[in-house]
Write a protein that holds these residues in place. Structure first.
Motif, PDB file in Angstrom:
ATOM      1  N   LYS A 114       1.861   5.973  17.021  1.00 17.67           N
ATOM      2  CA  LYS A 114       0.418   5.423  17.524  1.00 17.67           C
ATOM      3  C   LYS A 114      -0.427   6.278  16.616  1.00 17.67           C
ATOM      4  O   LYS A 114      -1.531   5.659  16.022  1.00 17.67           O
ATOM      5  CB  LYS A 114       0.034   5.699  18.984  1.00 17.67           C
ATOM      6  N   ARG A 115      -0.436   7.653  16.362  1.00 15.59           N
ATOM      7  CA  ARG A 115      -1.292   8.583  15.488  1.00 15.59           C
ATOM      8  C   ARG A 115      -1.319   7.938  13.953  1.00 15.59           C
ATOM      9  O   ARG A 115      -2.633   7.670  13.448  1.00 15.59           O
ATOM     10  CB  ARG A 115      -1.111   9.836  15.583  1.00 15.59           C
ATOM     11  N   PHE A 116      -0.219   7.569  13.497  1.00 13.42           N
ATOM     12  CA  PHE A 116       0.002   7.019  12.092  1.00 13.42           C
ATOM     13  C   PHE A 116      -0.934   5.760  12.221  1.00 13.42           C
ATOM     14  O   PHE A 116      -1.494   5.311  11.205  1.00 13.42           O
ATOM     15  CB  PHE A 116       1.251   7.055  11.612  1.00 13.42           C
ATOM     16  N   PHE A 117      -0.456   4.795  13.190  1.00 11.43           N
ATOM     17  CA  PHE A 117      -0.974   3.655  13.282  1.00 11.43           C
ATOM     18  C   PHE A 117      -2.690   3.753  13.245  1.00 11.43           C
ATOM     19  O   PHE A 117      -3.305   2.970  12.417  1.00 11.43           O
ATOM     20  CB  PHE A 117      -0.557   2.736  14.331  1.00 11.43           C
ATOM     21  N   HIS A 118      -3.086   4.402  13.958  1.00  6.70           N
ATOM     22  CA  HIS A 118      -4.820   4.636  14.208  1.00  6.70           C
ATOM     23  C   HIS A 118      -5.159   5.255  12.763  1.00  6.70           C
ATOM     24  O   HIS A 118      -6.320   4.939  12.435  1.00  6.70           O
ATOM     25  CB  HIS A 118      -4.928   5.509  15.346  1.00  6.70           C
ATOM     26  N   MET A 119      -4.344   6.254  12.402  1.00  6.67           N
ATOM     27  CA  MET A 119      -4.696   6.690  11.122  1.00  6.67           C
ATOM     28  C   MET A 119      -5.192   5.614   9.749  1.00  6.67           C
ATOM     29  O   MET A 119      -6.079   5.914   9.207  1.00  6.67           O
ATOM     30  CB  MET A 119      -3.728   7.771  10.571  1.00  6.67           C
TER      31      MET A 119
ATOM     32  N   ASP B 178      -7.080   0.347   2.364  1.00  6.49           N
ATOM     33  CA  ASP B 178      -5.947  -0.570   2.280  1.00  6.49           C
ATOM     34  C   ASP B 178      -5.855  -1.250   3.701  1.00  6.49           C
ATOM     35  O   ASP B 178      -5.305  -2.323   3.395  1.00  6.49           O
ATOM     36  CB  ASP B 178      -4.714   0.196   1.925  1.00  6.49           C
ATOM     37  N   ARG B 179      -5.948  -0.771   4.769  1.00  2.89           N
ATOM     38  CA  ARG B 179      -5.956  -1.472   6.037  1.00  2.89           C
ATOM     39  C   ARG B 179      -6.975  -2.584   6.083  1.00  2.89           C
ATOM     40  O   ARG B 179      -6.571  -3.610   6.226  1.00  2.89           O
ATOM     41  CB  ARG B 179      -5.840  -0.558   7.237  1.00  2.89           C
TER      42      ARG B 179
ATOM     43  N   SER C  25       0.850  -0.949  -0.217  1.00  5.15           N
ATOM     44  CA  SER C  25      -0.157  -0.259  -0.152  1.00  5.15           C
ATOM     45  C   SER C  25       0.998   1.505  -0.096  1.00  5.15           C
ATOM     46  O   SER C  25       1.864   1.393   0.958  1.00  5.15           O
ATOM     47  CB  SER C  25      -0.813   0.006   0.938  1.00  5.15           C
ATOM     48  N   LYS C  26       0.572   2.009  -0.973  1.00  2.00           N
ATOM     49  CA  LYS C  26       1.634   3.446  -1.083  1.00  2.00           C
ATOM     50  C   LYS C  26       1.159   4.267   0.183  1.00  2.00           C
ATOM     51  O   LYS C  26       2.182   4.823   0.638  1.00  2.00           O
ATOM     52  CB  LYS C  26       1.235   4.193  -2.408  1.00  2.00           C
ATOM     53  N   ILE C  27       0.053   4.216   1.018  1.00  2.00           N
ATOM     54  CA  ILE C  27      -0.447   4.723   2.027  1.00  2.00           C
ATOM     55  C   ILE C  27       0.654   4.317   3.327  1.00  2.00           C
ATOM     56  O   ILE C  27       1.256   5.045   4.081  1.00  2.00           O
ATOM     57  CB  ILE C  27      -1.885   4.881   2.383  1.00  2.00           C
ATOM     58  N   ALA C  28       0.409   3.076   3.318  1.00  2.00           N
ATOM     59  CA  ALA C  28       1.450   2.442   4.333  1.00  2.00           C
ATOM     60  C   ALA C  28       2.837   2.675   4.220  1.00  2.00           C
ATOM     61  O   ALA C  28       3.619   2.998   5.203  1.00  2.00           O
ATOM     62  CB  ALA C  28       1.113   0.980   4.446  1.00  2.00           C
ATOM     63  N   VAL C  29       3.448   2.390   3.023  1.00  2.00           N
ATOM     64  CA  VAL C  29       4.746   3.032   2.731  1.00  2.00           C
ATOM     65  C   VAL C  29       5.114   4.246   3.184  1.00  2.00           C
ATOM     66  O   VAL C  29       6.313   4.586   3.768  1.00  2.00           O
ATOM     67  CB  VAL C  29       5.127   2.555   1.392  1.00  2.00           C
ATOM     68  N   SER C  30       4.260   5.028   2.491  1.00  2.00           N
ATOM     69  CA  SER C  30       4.464   6.623   3.116  1.00  2.00           C
ATOM     70  C   SER C  30       4.667   6.866   4.624  1.00  2.00           C
ATOM     71  O   SER C  30       5.174   7.675   4.905  1.00  2.00           O
ATOM     72  CB  SER C  30       3.340   7.617   2.305  1.00  2.00           C
ATOM     73  N   LEU C  31       3.497   6.281   5.135  1.00  2.00           N
ATOM     74  CA  LEU C  31       3.460   6.350   6.476  1.00  2.00           C
ATOM     75  C   LEU C  31       4.805   5.901   7.258  1.00  2.00           C
ATOM     76  O   LEU C  31       5.245   6.398   8.465  1.00  2.00           O
ATOM     77  CB  LEU C  31       2.058   6.046   7.217  1.00  2.00           C
ATOM     78  N   CYS C  32       5.069   4.773   6.842  1.00  2.00           N
ATOM     79  CA  CYS C  32       6.315   4.247   7.520  1.00  2.00           C
ATOM     80  C   CYS C  32       7.440   4.832   7.183  1.00  2.00           C
ATOM     81  O   CYS C  32       8.227   5.209   8.356  1.00  2.00           O
ATOM     82  CB  CYS C  32       6.247   2.718   6.899  1.00  2.00           C
ATOM     83  N   LYS C  33       7.848   5.261   6.144  1.00  2.00           N
ATOM     84  CA  LYS C  33       8.924   6.299   5.706  1.00  2.00           C
ATOM     85  C   LYS C  33       8.820   7.579   6.573  1.00  2.00           C
ATOM     86  O   LYS C  33       9.805   7.791   7.440  1.00  2.00           O
ATOM     87  CB  LYS C  33       9.002   6.486   4.280  1.00  2.00           C
ATOM     88  N   GLU C  34       7.902   8.096   6.727  1.00  2.00           N
ATOM     89  CA  GLU C  34       7.791   9.567   7.350  1.00  2.00           C
ATOM     90  C   GLU C  34       7.895   9.187   9.069  1.00  2.00           C
ATOM     91  O   GLU C  34       8.647   9.882   9.714  1.00  2.00           O
ATOM     92  CB  GLU C  34       6.290  10.205   7.331  1.00  2.00           C
TER      93      GLU C  34
END
Length: 156
Positions: free
Chosen positions: A126-131, A137-138, A99-108
């Motif tokens: 935790k904020r990103f995880f909840h997001m 995709d989640r 998922s591009k969203i998950a990859v982007s959030l992981c990198k950030e």
């Protein structure tokens, strides 16, 4: 695969993942020129290899081999020269398959961790995880896991 000296080493440290060919060498030799690294060499190197190794590299200008760089944590993996590009492409394709969203959030989250305390970083993560729980995709990823199939990412 080759020499990553001075600015070359600093550019490499700007990358998310560093793979090296078995003959690669890394150094921050600016001390021999009467100056210091100027593109993040003193700041990124310490985060990658720790204070003692960073000080040794910056104060002596000595080169380290690809194998030493891997052991110190500067590079992720070392490959034979003829496999280096193929292995890098294989990893890039694997990452691109998520998922591009998950990859982007992981990198950030990982990149931001370098600027925060552990406690602040944990809250940020935790904020990103909840997001991610608000994304399709989640839902797709967890459903695919339960159904034992490959996820079909929609990047939303």
């Amino acid at each position: 695969n080759g020499f990553a000296l001075g600015g070359g080493c600093e550019v490499a440290m700007m990358c998310d993942i560093i793979y090296a060919g078995e003959k690669a060498q890394f150094a921050q030799p600016e001390i021999a020129l009467g100056t210091i690294p100027g593109a993040g060499g003193t700041q990124r190197l310490i985060r990658a290899v720790g204070k003692s190794k960073a000080m040794e590299m910056v104060l002596t200008g000595d080169r380290i081999s690809a194998q030493e760089a891997e052991k110190a944590g500067l590079v992720s993996k070392v490959f034979p020269v003829d496999q280096l590009v193929d292995e890098a492409v294989k990893t890039a394709e694997k990452i691109a398959g998520f998922s591009k969203i998950a990859v982007s959030l992981c990198k950030e989250a990982v990149n931001t961790s370098q600027e925060m305390s552990l406690g602040e970083g944990m809250k940020f993560e935790k904020r990103f995880f909840h997001m991610t729980f608000g994304t399709n995709d989640r839902k797709e990823g967890m459903t695919a896991f339960v159904e034992k199939r490959k996820a079909n990412w929609t990047d939303n």
